[in-house]
Design an enzyme around this catalytic site. Structure first.
Site, PDB file in Angstrom:
ATOM      1  N   LYS A 182       2.750  -6.651 -20.463  1.00 36.05           N
ATOM      2  CA  LYS A 182       2.763  -6.993 -18.884  1.00 36.05           C
ATOM      3  C   LYS A 182       1.439  -7.899 -18.901  1.00 36.05           C
ATOM      4  CE  LYS A 182       3.825  -7.969 -14.729  1.00 36.05           C
ATOM      5  NZ  LYS A 182       4.999  -9.037 -14.784  1.00 36.05           N
ATOM      6  N   LYS A 220      12.866 -16.425 -19.017  1.00 32.67           N
ATOM      7  CA  LYS A 220      13.390 -15.115 -18.572  1.00 32.67           C
ATOM      8  C   LYS A 220      14.550 -14.737 -19.655  1.00 32.67           C
ATOM      9  CE  LYS A 220      10.816 -13.977 -16.058  1.00 32.67           C
ATOM     10  NZ  LYS A 220       9.749 -14.990 -16.121  1.00 32.67           N
ATOM     11  N   GLU A 222      12.908 -13.652 -22.846  1.00 27.95           N
ATOM     12  CA  GLU A 222      12.312 -12.327 -22.771  1.00 27.95           C
ATOM     13  C   GLU A 222      12.659 -11.257 -22.674  1.00 27.95           C
ATOM     14  OE1 GLU A 222       9.699 -13.486 -19.201  1.00 27.95           O
ATOM     15  OE2 GLU A 222       8.121 -12.296 -20.217  1.00 27.95           O
ATOM     16  N   TRP A 237      -3.840  -1.925  -1.316  1.00 28.10           N
ATOM     17  CA  TRP A 237      -3.518  -3.289  -2.130  1.00 28.10           C
ATOM     18  C   TRP A 237      -4.088  -4.275  -1.331  1.00 28.10           C
ATOM     19  CZ3 TRP A 237      -1.352  -4.036  -7.024  1.00 28.10           C
ATOM     20  CH2 TRP A 237      -1.049  -5.404  -7.407  1.00 28.10           C
ATOM     21  N   HIS A 297      17.595 -37.919 -25.806  1.00 25.06           N
ATOM     22  CA  HIS A 297      16.747 -38.195 -26.668  1.00 25.06           C
ATOM     23  C   HIS A 297      16.551 -37.100 -27.915  1.00 25.06           C
ATOM     24  CE1 HIS A 297      15.358 -41.502 -24.349  1.00 25.06           C
ATOM     25  NE2 HIS A 297      15.375 -40.550 -23.265  1.00 25.06           N
ATOM     26  N   CYS A 343       0.604  -1.107   0.012  1.00 24.68           N
ATOM     27  CA  CYS A 343      -0.121  -0.215  -0.095  1.00 24.68           C
ATOM     28  C   CYS A 343       0.758   1.208  -0.257  1.00 24.68           C
ATOM     29  CB  CYS A 343      -0.873   0.160   1.229  1.00 24.68           C
ATOM     30  SG  CYS A 343      -1.872  -1.493   1.507  1.00 24.68           S
ATOM     31  N   GLU A 376      11.635 -21.792 -16.608  1.00 27.19           N
ATOM     32  CA  GLU A 376      11.137 -20.440 -16.178  1.00 27.19           C
ATOM     33  C   GLU A 376      12.677 -19.683 -16.434  1.00 27.19           C
ATOM     34  OE1 GLU A 376       9.019 -18.461 -15.566  1.00 27.19           O
ATOM     35  OE2 GLU A 376       9.936 -16.803 -14.649  1.00 27.19           O
TER      36      GLU A 376
END
Ligand code: AGP
Length: 604
Positions: free
Chosen positions: A599, A484, A487, A75, A503, A2, A480
């Protein structure tokens, strides 16, 4: 996350407070409010949504002459975003604004209610003002009552309180949430949750420390520290740029958000852990009635936290779990049955594909849960149940702290369900809870490590691609890490199960193929190590991340020696986040707003 502002002086207080809140919008919020005290008494305004709504409500009001005022952007963490839950919260003759979480609010609320106090909000904050007035009633001086209240509350807080008992004073306290006190050349005083709210209003500030508290009036500032010692006032000058103030000294929002992960994870855990139990106030007793299996549906990074969860749910809760790319799920005429708990995961709560699958599940009569970071978002409004990640606003397009808090929530949820299904006994759950409590400390960014990653990143600026490889929950973490990097550096990267390299992908192995190998000591270490040795034997360039030294790696990033694979997970998460960021910075990219990305992908 907040936002708090405060003012004492003779300028138009409403404008100062609302302008200050506007500078804190970057912290994210779903409601806002102000309370201003003049001789004639309090004037207070609250509104849902954006500050423009608060301005509309207070259009005809402005102060003339001396006044004290406090303001807040909320928030939501405890209680939905409603006007009643918006701050400032009122007592009989006082108002309070608060940033943080009062962990023992329920106990205090029960105590006050049995004393006949009526609460009108669902927030933890409201106990502050009623507790203050409770002590005030016992004929204590206002500051003594304020100190008594502080001695009772536990948790993280930044508090501003004003009361008609002392019309010319503002009481303040700081512990765990940021609070800055500023003064201008006319001796007027200002408060703000960050520099951004004070820049242009005052020149000199005091960054309050944890445990600091006190009060101020037009003439004096009485500041005490955690040992109740009166402090000498030492002012420092404010930075000038608002944008750098919003980044609070970091180069990028993404960097700031990586560094604040340990803080926000603490918020995610607050109120949800006892020594032997996971507590989700958001879930009622029939949450699992008739449920035999779970389907996750999400996109991008949120898909990776769902995939991580699938390992934990089957391992701990012994419940069949499937994980879907929302963009695939919605078009493949999936079989849906009502014994499936449908869980969508989304930072924004607005991703079109994920939202669409939630609608499909609702239409088919499935019970639905959303793990989300934005209260009042479309998915929160639609799902039967909501668990908020409490990561605070995430401005970097490349998600970091949202991912971390999603995984923490999902880990807790796997244990919650394990307890309900008795697939883990109390002792086993207590053991996992002890580990969960260590996660914040494992996500504190170690400066030396950051510097090492910065230096090492110069070797990974080219090549024909990256593999991030891992086993078990380290496979979704590998995905992930690869996302990252893609991106924000625009270099090609793939996440792969370590065991899959032989493989096919190992055909790519050569010195120009960079492999980031996740080698946890506590999860299939020997298996993963031999997979990496196969790559190293074919001259691939290996960067190993492990607590155990790995001599066949070209680069080695050491993490700490822990007893649980999930602690290794979070430490390695910070490493892959920093590595992608440092590579992107060296390539001169816009870390916070990478090309082609948004976003929140609210279109198909
Ligand atoms: C993650 O770094 C990306 N920004 C993106 O993959 C994101 O996770 C995805 O678009 C899902 O967004 P959501 O979590 O808001 O639904």
């Amino acid at each position: 996350m907040c936002g708090i502002v405060g003012y004492i002086g003779r300028q138009p207080a409403k404008k100062i407070l609302i302008d200050g809140l506007r500078e804190l919008e970057y912290r994210g919020y779903d409601s806002a409010g102000i309370a201003i005290l003049q001789d004639s008494g309090f004037s207070t305004f609250k509104a849902l949504g954006k500050l423009i709504n608060l301005e509309k409500k207070s259009t005809s009001f402005e102060t003339k002459g001396f006044s004290v005022g406090i303001g807040h952007t909320r928030w939501a963490t405890h209680g939905k975003p409603t006007e009643l839950n918006a701050h400032p919260h009122m007592g009989e003759n006082s108002y309070v604004v608060h940033n943080g979480i009062i962990e023992n609010y329920q106990e205090l609320k029960n105590e006050l209610q049995s004393d006949g106090v009526t609460f009108i909000s669902q927030t933890d904050t409201e106990v502050i003002v009623h507790l203050f007035e409770h002590y005030l009633k016992n004929a204590l001086e206002a500051f003594d009552a304020f100190k008594m209240m502080l001695s009772r509350i536990e948790g993280a807080f930044a508090i501003l309180l004003v009361t008609t008992t002392k019309k010319n004073q503002i009481f303040f306290a700081k512990s765990g949430s940021p609070m800055i006190l500023g003064i201008n050349s006319e001796d007027e005083k200002f408060f703000g949750s960050s520099d951004a709210a004070l820049i242009g209003k005052c020149e000199n500030v005091i960054y309050l420390e944890d445990g600091d508290y006190g009060y101020l009036d037009e003439k004096d500032i009485l500041l005490y520290n955690k040992d109740d010692k009166r402090q000498h006032l030492t002012f420092t000058s404010l930075p000038t740029s608002k944008l750098s103030a919003q980044k609070e000294g970091f180069r990028f929002f993404m960097e700031k958000e990586i560094y604040e992960q340990h803080d926000v994870i603490s918020d995610t855990l607050i109120g949800r852990l006892s020594d032997e139990k996971i507590i989700f106030d958001e879930l009622d007793d029939n949450f699992l009635d008739g449920i035999n299996d779970i389907t996750f549906s999400s996109c991008g990074t949120s898909y990776h936290s769902a995939l991580t969860a699938s390992y934990l749910f089957e391992r701990y809760a012994k419940i069949k779990t499937s994980v879907e790319f929302a963009s695939e799920f919605r078009y493949r005429s999936p079989l849906l049955n009502s014994s499936t708990l449908f869980v969508v995961i989304s930072q924004s709560g607005e991703t079109a594909d994920t939202l669409e699958t939630l609608k499909m599940a609702k239409d088919a009569g499935l019970k639905t849960l959303v793990i989300c970071n934005v209260d009042n978002s479309s998915m929160v409004r639609l799902a039967d149940y909501t668990i908020l990640a409490r990561a605070g606003i995430e401005k970097g397009v490349a998600s970091t702290k949202a991912f971390a808090t999603q995984v923490v929530v999902l880990w807790m949820l796997s244990l919650y369900i394990a307890s309900k299904r008795k697939s883990l006994d109390t002792k086993e759950i207590a053991k996992e809870i002890k580990i969960l409590r260590e996660v914040p400390s494992k996500t504190i960014v170690n400066d030396e490590l950051h510097e090492r990653i910065h230096r090492l990143s110069k070797r990974y600026l080219h090549g024909h691609g990256f593999f991030f490889i891992g086993r078990d929950v380290f496979f979704p973490l590998a995905l992930e890490g690869a996302l990252k990097l893609k991106e924000i550096s625009y270099l090609h990267a793939e996440g792969y199960p370590s065991g899959e390299m032989k493989h096919g992908p190992i055909a790519l192995a050569d010195p120009e193929l960079f492999t980031i190998a996740l080698l946890p000591k506590n999860m299939l270490y020997d298996k993963s190590k031999s997979n990496v040795e196969e790559l190293s034997a074919r001259d691939a360039t290996i960067c190993a991340i492990s607590p155990v030294n790995f001599d066949k790696a070209d680069d080695f990033i050491q993490i700490s020696n822990t007893q649980h694979y999930m602690l290794e997970f979070f430490e390695m998460m910070v490493v892959v986040q920093l590595l992608s960021m440092e590579i992107s910075i060296r390539l001169g990219n816009d870390v916070d707003m990478p090309r082609n990305l948004a976003k929140s992908v609210t279109v198909e």
